[in-house]
Design a protein around this motif. Structure first.
Motif, short mmCIF file in Angstrom:
data_model
loop_
_atom_site.label_atom_id
_atom_site.label_comp_id
_atom_site.label_asym_id
_atom_site.label_seq_id
_atom_site.Cartn_x
_atom_site.Cartn_y
_atom_site.Cartn_z
N LEU A 145 0.83 -1.20 0.00
CA LEU A 145 0.00 0.00 0.00
C LEU A 145 0.87 1.26 0.00
O LEU A 145 0.51 2.26 -0.63
CB LEU A 145 -0.93 -0.01 1.21
N VAL A 146 2.00 1.20 0.69
CA VAL A 146 2.93 2.34 0.68
C VAL A 146 3.40 2.60 -0.76
O VAL A 146 3.43 3.76 -1.22
CB VAL A 146 4.14 2.07 1.59
N LEU A 147 3.76 1.55 -1.48
CA LEU A 147 4.21 1.71 -2.86
C LEU A 147 3.10 2.24 -3.76
O LEU A 147 3.33 3.07 -4.64
CB LEU A 147 4.71 0.36 -3.39
N LYS A 148 1.88 1.76 -3.52
CA LYS A 148 0.74 2.16 -4.34
C LYS A 148 0.35 3.62 -4.09
O LYS A 148 0.10 4.38 -5.04
CB LYS A 148 -0.44 1.24 -4.07
N LEU A 149 0.29 4.01 -2.84
CA LEU A 149 -0.18 5.36 -2.49
C LEU A 149 0.92 6.42 -2.60
O LEU A 149 0.63 7.60 -2.79
CB LEU A 149 -0.75 5.36 -1.07
N ASP A 150 2.17 5.98 -2.46
CA ASP A 150 3.32 6.89 -2.53
C ASP A 150 3.12 8.14 -1.68
O ASP A 150 3.06 9.27 -2.19
CB ASP A 150 3.58 7.30 -3.99
N PRO A 151 3.02 7.98 -0.34
CA PRO A 151 2.79 9.14 0.52
C PRO A 151 3.94 10.15 0.53
O PRO A 151 3.75 11.29 0.94
CB PRO A 151 2.60 8.51 1.91
N GLU A 152 5.10 9.75 0.03
CA GLU A 152 6.20 10.71 -0.05
C GLU A 152 5.85 11.85 -1.01
O GLU A 152 6.14 13.02 -0.74
CB GLU A 152 7.48 10.02 -0.52
N LYS A 153 5.18 11.51 -2.12
CA LYS A 153 4.76 12.52 -3.09
C LYS A 153 3.35 13.03 -2.80
O LYS A 153 2.96 14.09 -3.28
CB LYS A 153 4.81 11.95 -4.50
N ASN A 154 2.60 12.25 -2.01
CA ASN A 154 1.22 12.62 -1.68
C ASN A 154 1.05 12.55 -0.16
O ASN A 154 0.44 11.61 0.36
CB ASN A 154 0.24 11.65 -2.36
N PRO A 155 1.58 13.52 0.57
CA PRO A 155 1.60 13.47 2.03
C PRO A 155 0.24 13.26 2.69
O PRO A 155 0.16 12.66 3.76
CB PRO A 155 2.19 14.84 2.42
N GLU A 156 -0.83 13.76 2.05
CA GLU A 156 -2.16 13.61 2.63
C GLU A 156 -2.58 12.14 2.73
O GLU A 156 -3.48 11.78 3.50
CB GLU A 156 -3.19 14.41 1.80
N ARG A 157 -1.91 11.29 1.96
CA ARG A 157 -2.29 9.88 1.96
C ARG A 157 -1.77 9.10 3.17
O ARG A 157 -2.14 7.94 3.36
CB ARG A 157 -1.80 9.22 0.66
N TRP A 158 -0.93 9.74 4.00
CA TRP A 158 -0.55 9.08 5.25
C TRP A 158 -1.79 8.79 6.09
O TRP A 158 -1.81 7.83 6.87
CB TRP A 158 0.40 9.97 6.05
N ALA A 159 -2.83 9.60 5.91
CA ALA A 159 -4.06 9.42 6.68
C ALA A 159 -4.77 8.12 6.32
O ALA A 159 -5.65 7.65 7.07
CB ALA A 159 -5.01 10.60 6.44
N MET A 160 -4.41 7.51 5.19
CA MET A 160 -5.04 6.27 4.78
C MET A 160 -4.47 5.05 5.50
O MET A 160 -4.96 3.94 5.34
CB MET A 160 -4.91 6.11 3.26
N PHE A 161 -3.43 5.30 6.31
CA PHE A 161 -2.88 4.24 7.16
C PHE A 161 -3.40 4.49 8.57
O PHE A 161 -3.02 5.46 9.22
CB PHE A 161 -1.35 4.29 7.14
N PRO A 162 -4.30 3.64 9.05
CA PRO A 162 -4.96 3.91 10.34
C PRO A 162 -4.07 3.71 11.55
O PRO A 162 -3.13 2.91 11.53
CB PRO A 162 -6.11 2.90 10.34
N THR A 163 -4.38 4.48 12.58
CA THR A 163 -3.77 4.24 13.88
C THR A 163 -4.64 3.20 14.59
O THR A 163 -5.59 2.68 14.02
CB THR A 163 -3.71 5.54 14.70
N ASP A 164 -4.33 2.89 15.82
CA ASP A 164 -5.08 1.86 16.53
C ASP A 164 -5.15 2.22 18.02
O ASP A 164 -4.15 2.67 18.59
CB ASP A 164 -4.40 0.50 16.36
#
Length: 263
Positions: free
Chosen positions: A215-234
């Protein structure tokens, strides 16, 4: 002769030369601990695979910069390292030839195609006579009471079974896993949780980690920082110990504010 406490308050005793020495020692310990090999390890190890926080695992899988300037107290970790070394020496002396006990045995849980995808670590103790994998945990009074009543959480259970898989990969025949909770306080009353070795627990945890990597490779949060939110906390995550924890952060590329509140 009657002992009389010297005059002065605690605050007064924490100033001057004594306070300066205390601060020097504290900083020396912190600096040394932060530069220890385990602290600088970039590959995800068996103790981290079961982390309930997907975001923390995504940060680690991406080798994302930790929050700078965080003054995390390493004292509990240092105590744990010291106790592990003492226990290792104890069993090495009992079995100098290593015929029964494998002490701090380096095992490969999963050999990946790359360095980062390989999962390896040192199992605290393996008893060939009983097929038992042991893992030492040093804990405080409150946590020890919780483990006695509820047993360990998934992260510890996963770690124990990952080491079981590592032992199996090394040609051993693990049958049980045991997590030994040793109290940090002065009374030696350990609690030991024992279960059958379950290969499926280890394999499911590895599959989850691989899914997070993909999922990290697919979403590429390095270029799309807002996508870090797609990884849930617990809710079970221990944010206070997380190197990416930044209370109040609204930019997940700079740090995580912690557990996401849900209504």
């Amino acid at each position: 002769m009657t002992f009389t406490q010297p005059a002065g308050t605690i605050t007064e005793h924490e100033t001057g030369a004594g306070a300066a020495i205390a601060q020097m020692i504290r900083q020396l310990v912190i600096d040394t601990a932060n530069n220890a090999p385990r602290s600088r390890q970039r590959r995800i190890g068996p103790s981290e695979v079961g982390n309930p926080c997907s975001r923390a695992l995504a940060y680690k899988a991406s080798d994302w910069p930790e929050v700078p300037g965080a003054d995390r107290d390493p004292w509990a970790s240092i105590q744990g390292t010291a106790v592990h070394a003492w226990m290792a020496e104890l069993f090495e002396k009992r079995d100098p030839k290593g015929e029964r006990y494998l002490v701090e045995k380096r095992v490969t849980v999963r050999q990946g195609y790359t360095y980062d995808s390989t999962i390896a670590g040192s199992a605290d103790l393996y008893d060939r006579a009983t097929g038992t994998v042991y893992d030492w945990k040093i804990t405080g009074v409150t946590s020890l009471r919780k483990y006695r009543s509820q047993g360990p959480g998934d992260q510890y259970r996963i770690q124990a079974n990952l080491y079981g898989l590592g032992m199996e990969n090394a040609g051993e025949k693990p049958e049980r896993v045991a997590i030994v909770f040793l109290p940090r306080h002065h009374v030696l009353e350990p609690y030991v949780w024992v279960d059958d070795y379950r290969r499926d627990v280890a394999e499911q945890a590895i599959a989850r980690l691989d899914a997070i990597r993909e999922l990290v490779l697919k979403l590429d949060p390095e270029k799309n920082p807002e996508r870090w939110a797609m990884f849930p906390t617990d809710p079970k995550a221990r944010c206070v110990f997380c190197p990416w924890h930044k209370p109040g952060s609204t930019d997940l590329s700079q740090g995580c504010p912690g557990i996401t509140k849900t209504s």
